[in-house]
Structures are given as structure tokens and as C-alpha cells.
Design an enzyme around this catalytic site. Structure first.
Site, PDB file in Angstrom:
ATOM      1  N   ARG B  59       0.907  -1.358   0.148  1.00  0.00           N
ATOM      2  CA  ARG B  59       0.071  -0.095  -0.036  1.00  0.00           C
ATOM      3  C   ARG B  59       1.102   1.200  -0.020  1.00  0.00           C
ATOM      4  O   ARG B  59       1.064   1.931   1.043  1.00  0.00           O
ATOM      5  CB  ARG B  59      -0.914   0.232   1.382  1.00  0.00           C
ATOM      6  CG  ARG B  59      -1.917  -1.014   1.231  1.00  0.00           C
ATOM      7  CD  ARG B  59      -2.663  -1.083   2.598  1.00  0.00           C
ATOM      8  NE  ARG B  59      -3.596  -2.557   2.611  1.00  0.00           N
ATOM      9  CZ  ARG B  59      -4.131  -2.901   3.754  1.00  0.00           C
ATOM     10  NH1 ARG B  59      -3.879  -2.177   4.898  1.00  0.00           N
ATOM     11  NH2 ARG B  59      -4.443  -4.042   3.723  1.00  0.00           N
ATOM     12  N   ASP B  61       2.182   5.128  -0.167  1.00  0.00           N
ATOM     13  CA  ASP B  61       1.469   6.363   0.166  1.00  0.00           C
ATOM     14  C   ASP B  61       1.095   7.391  -0.880  1.00  0.00           C
ATOM     15  O   ASP B  61       1.788   6.897  -2.095  1.00  0.00           O
ATOM     16  CB  ASP B  61       2.522   7.179   1.083  1.00  0.00           C
ATOM     17  CG  ASP B  61       2.848   6.378   2.496  1.00  0.00           C
ATOM     18  OD1 ASP B  61       2.017   5.571   2.752  1.00  0.00           O
ATOM     19  OD2 ASP B  61       4.006   6.609   3.044  1.00  0.00           O
ATOM     20  N   TYR B 119      12.717  -1.102  -1.664  1.00  0.00           N
ATOM     21  CA  TYR B 119      12.493   0.302  -1.689  1.00  0.00           C
ATOM     22  C   TYR B 119      13.575   1.032  -2.187  1.00  0.00           C
ATOM     23  O   TYR B 119      14.661   0.673  -1.643  1.00  0.00           O
ATOM     24  CB  TYR B 119      11.647   1.029  -0.566  1.00  0.00           C
ATOM     25  CG  TYR B 119       9.995   0.425  -0.308  1.00  0.00           C
ATOM     26  CD1 TYR B 119       9.109   1.567  -0.978  1.00  0.00           C
ATOM     27  CD2 TYR B 119       9.737  -0.600   0.426  1.00  0.00           C
ATOM     28  CE1 TYR B 119       7.795   1.120  -0.811  1.00  0.00           C
ATOM     29  CE2 TYR B 119       8.097  -0.821   0.302  1.00  0.00           C
ATOM     30  CZ  TYR B 119       7.484  -0.010  -0.216  1.00  0.00           C
ATOM     31  OH  TYR B 119       6.090  -0.206  -0.129  1.00  0.00           O
ATOM     32  N   ARG B 206      10.109   5.851   4.769  1.00  0.00           N
ATOM     33  CA  ARG B 206      10.271   7.350   4.923  1.00  0.00           C
ATOM     34  C   ARG B 206      10.861   7.690   6.244  1.00  0.00           C
ATOM     35  O   ARG B 206      11.678   8.633   6.327  1.00  0.00           O
ATOM     36  CB  ARG B 206       8.810   8.072   4.421  1.00  0.00           C
ATOM     37  CG  ARG B 206       8.607   7.919   3.238  1.00  0.00           C
ATOM     38  CD  ARG B 206       7.117   8.349   2.903  1.00  0.00           C
ATOM     39  NE  ARG B 206       6.857   9.502   3.388  1.00  0.00           N
ATOM     40  CZ  ARG B 206       5.733  10.004   3.197  1.00  0.00           C
ATOM     41  NH1 ARG B 206       4.499   9.255   2.883  1.00  0.00           N
ATOM     42  NH2 ARG B 206       5.482  11.358   3.424  1.00  0.00           N
TER      43      ARG B 206
END
Lengths: 253, 253
Positions: B59, B61, B119, B206
Site C-alpha cells: 500500500r 503512500d 524500496y 520514509r
């Protein structure tokens, strides 16, 4: 404002710019259109509190990008702007960036002093066009072969009358230009065509690229390029490639 | 539509996607928001002439991109679409691309079967941010030093409780994850941080990146990372890095 009409002490500057051309109707100021020249001129005028015009080296078309555009302008000395580059980048929209500003001698001219320019045309050759390259490259569809396109590109090197590759409506009389480099470079699925010359005519690179794409698809033979050049007939060359793959890349002085 | 509620013969598919997340409120369907999941689901539903829902592996952002997202969905066999990938790319907006569609066994699950994910976080370290990377990277300002950031990154490798790097409001109870790679790679002015783990918590990458930026600016010492991890306290780590530099890059099954 220029040297002859102004009595205030002014200095001449050389500026280098990068821009993503997608949101602009090209470089040159036109009525009722947003152009790069006008946007930069407005930003300078805001800093100077008077109208500042700028002269660019190349008049890029609508949607065409610049990795390096060069321009000159006059700026009043009394207006103290310690870092003109920083001040401009704070005012300008994100798609236009000033990469350098430096004082130059009063006889410098961004267009007339340019000795050589490089344009690049970016292609994506993979099957699915990456969203991150939207408006930044042309998708070359399957069936394109690099070998004949590269052969056709090589034939363009030399001093030729490029009338066959010039868009109609140009007022330029002398259409002889010297191309010193014309070649492709592949980096994975990215294909970049580079062309360097002492000058370029209206739509010349896009018409050359359209012709090279036809060569890559076997529609124009590399051996036909000399006769296309010699014909001086725009109708003999390929179509005009779209603007989004084209970058003004470098200017030598 | 799913296997238990439908009596029509349906097949299960695995799909790979790329997207530029700037125009979307993330992956997951939310009321009154444009999301990637809903946009792809709508495109599939149009082709199937019935409601098709999709399940994604991650999911992402709002504003986060994907170089490779994986999703599964059921599609009615009677609806003959010879090339589902091509048909979807013709319907979808340019910022979402389907890079592959293949039939899978009925027990495949895009999220539950994922063994490892990667990522990436993209930075631009030069002085003037290039317009061509707008919304695609974070501009790192001067003063950032790679060495301490890379040292801090290396400490994260291992199996840890990542509570200190998890956004509040998550319902996940087990916050232990195994990070198998955490390092920077420089290519000119582009700096890419890569992290691979068996799973990621809400805002985890993040928050890690925000902490590594602080380390690069000398605000957090690399030697402090173990105690930040052990504190299990979100208040000890750095701020949440903005979404535009983040890419879901790869998923292993």
C-alpha cells in the site's frame, strides 16, 4: 532596456538555463502565449523593478526542452542582487532553472557568438513506456532497427544545404550548415541521437530525426540520404518528429 | 468478485505495474480520492463488464512511485481479451503502466506470498534541481555528507523491532522485520538509497530515510542508531521524509 537607450549604469550578463518545455509555447515571446523567454524576462523585471528583455541563443519550439540554453541580458547595477541565480530560481516556476549567471563583456551576444550547438533527441525503445519519462522521450515502436538509422545519421555529417530538412515559412536565406557530429548512443532501453552543427534551421533537427526514424523502419534507405539532401526539397525527407524527445543540449562559444 | 461468491468460470492473474504516484492519493482505495488501486480496478472492470477488484502487494503512500508493484485479480474466462496488458495500457492514464499480466495458480496472493521487497529513495545532490526530475527525487541541500548517512544505514541491517520507525495509527502488532540490505549508491549527482526487507511497516522507509538525512547532516550519530532502535520510540528517530523520492522497486516471491 539596452545600452543605447538607457543612461543608468547597466551591466551585461550571460545566463545558462535548463527547462522542461512541456508547459511552454517554446522559447520566443508571442502574444497570448506562455513562453520561456517571457517567463524569465518577467522574473528579471521583477528583480530590477524595470523591464528587462533577454536574448536567447536558440529559439526552441513548443514542447522542446533545454539541458543548456544560453541567454544574455542587461541589468541595472544600482539594483543590488548579491546572488541573481538564487533570486531567479526562487521566483521562477520549477520547470525553468537558472544554472549560472555571470557578468560578460558588453559585446557578448548569446546568439551571434555561438560557434557550435548540440541537440539531443531521446527515444525509449522498450515495450511499455515508463511513466517517469512522460513528455521527455519518444516511444519508438517495434520494428525500428538502429543500424540503418545510424548509417543514415552518419551521412549527414559535412557541410550541406539543408533546405530539404527545413520547415517552410523560414526567412533564413542561407541554408548551408556544417554538421560535425550525427550519431546514436544506446543506454539500455534509452536511445539518444546527438547532432552538433555550427547552426540549425527551423525544424531541422526534428525533420532529420523524422527521416532517421523512417530509415530505422526501412522506409528510407541510408544510401538515399545524399539525394534527399541534394534535392533541396522538403518533400523528399521524412516527417517532423514530435517535440517532446528534443533537447537543446549544449552551446559552444 | 472473488472465487467464493461467483459461479462463473474465472481465472486468477498476477499483474506487474509501474506508476508515477504524484497524481494519486496512494495505492489503496479511499472514498472521494483518486487512487492507483481504484484506477486499475476501474480499467479491469470496463474490460470485464463487471466489477473487478485487485489486491496489491504494498500500500504505497500518496505521491510514492512504483517501479514494480504486484497485484492479483480474478477475471471472467468468458470475456476474451487476447492481450490484457495491451488492453489495460490503452485504457489507463499515462502515469500507470501495466508491464506484465500472467495467469497464476488460484492460491497465489500478491501480499501474503511476498517474501522480500525492495524500496528505493532517490535524491538529487547537485546545486540546482533539474526540472526533469520534478516530483521524482528529493533535493538534498549542501552540508549533507554521505559517509555518516551510509554508516547509519548499515546499522539497520538485521532483525529488529522497528517501532521507532513506524508511523502512529498502525494496527500491526508485530513490528519485527528483517532488513537484509540498507545502503546508498551514488551515480553523479543522483544518490539512491536501497532497502530490502521481508516486510515494511507504515511509513517505515520514509522514517528511516528522514533519520539517515539527519545522520548526513550530523544531527544524529550513526552510533546512536542501535539505541534509537532499542527505544521503540518513534520520537527518537528523524522526521518522515517526503514521498516524492520514494519508489517501491521490487518484490520477490
Amino acid at each position: 532596456m539596452n545600452e543605447s537607450t538607457s543612461s543608468t549604469k547597466i551591466k551585461k550578463y550571460r545566463m545558462e538555463l535548463q527547462y522542461k518545455g512541456s508547459g511552454y509555447c517554446g522559447w520566443q515571446i508571442q502574444p497570448h502565449q506562455t513562453t520561456v523567454q517571457e517567463t524569465v524576462s518577467n522574473a528579471l523585471s521583477l528583480l530590477a523593478s524595470s523591464r528587462i528583455s533577454i536574448t536567447g541563443a536558440s529559439r526552441t519550439d513548443s514542447g522542446v526542452h533545454a539541458l543548456q540554453q544560453v541567454a544574455h541580458f542587461y541589468f541595472p547595477e544600482k539594483k543590488s542582487v548579491p546572488d541573481l541565480k538564487k533570486a531567479l530560481n526562487a521566483i521562477l516556476p520549477w520547470d525553468i532553472r537558472v544554472t549560472s549567471v555571470a557578468e560578460v563583456s558588453s559585446d557578448f551576444h548569446a546568439r551571434k557568438w555561438a560557434l557550435k550547438k548540440r541537440y539531443e533527441y531521446h527515444f525509449y525503445t522498450g515495450e511499455v513506456f515508463p511513466p517517469f519519462r512522460h513528455d521527455l522521450a519518444l516511444h519508438l515502436h517495434s520494428g525500428f532497427e538502429l543500424k540503418p538509422a545510424a548509417e543514415a545519421a552518419a551521412v549527414l555529417v559535412g557541410t550541406h544545404d539543408f533546405s530539404a530538412f527545413t520547415g517552410s515559412g523560414t526567412s533564413v536565406v542561407d541554408k548551408v550548415r556544417s554538421v560535425t557530429l550525427s550519431r546514436f548512443r544506446r543506454r539500455g532501453s534509452i536511445l539518444i541521437y546527438r547532432i552538433e552543427a555550427n547552426g540549425f534551421l527551423f525544424h531541422m533537427v526534428r525533420n532529420i530525426v523524422g527521416t532517421l526514424i523512417e530509415a530505422g523502419h526501412g522506409k528510407i534507405k541510408p544510401s538515399a540520404i545524399p539525394s534527399i539532401i541534394n534535392s533541396l526539397d522538403r518533400g523528399q525527407a521524412g516527417p517532423t518528429a514530435p517535440p517532446q524527445g528534443l533537447y537543446l543540449a549544449k552551446i559552444w562559444y
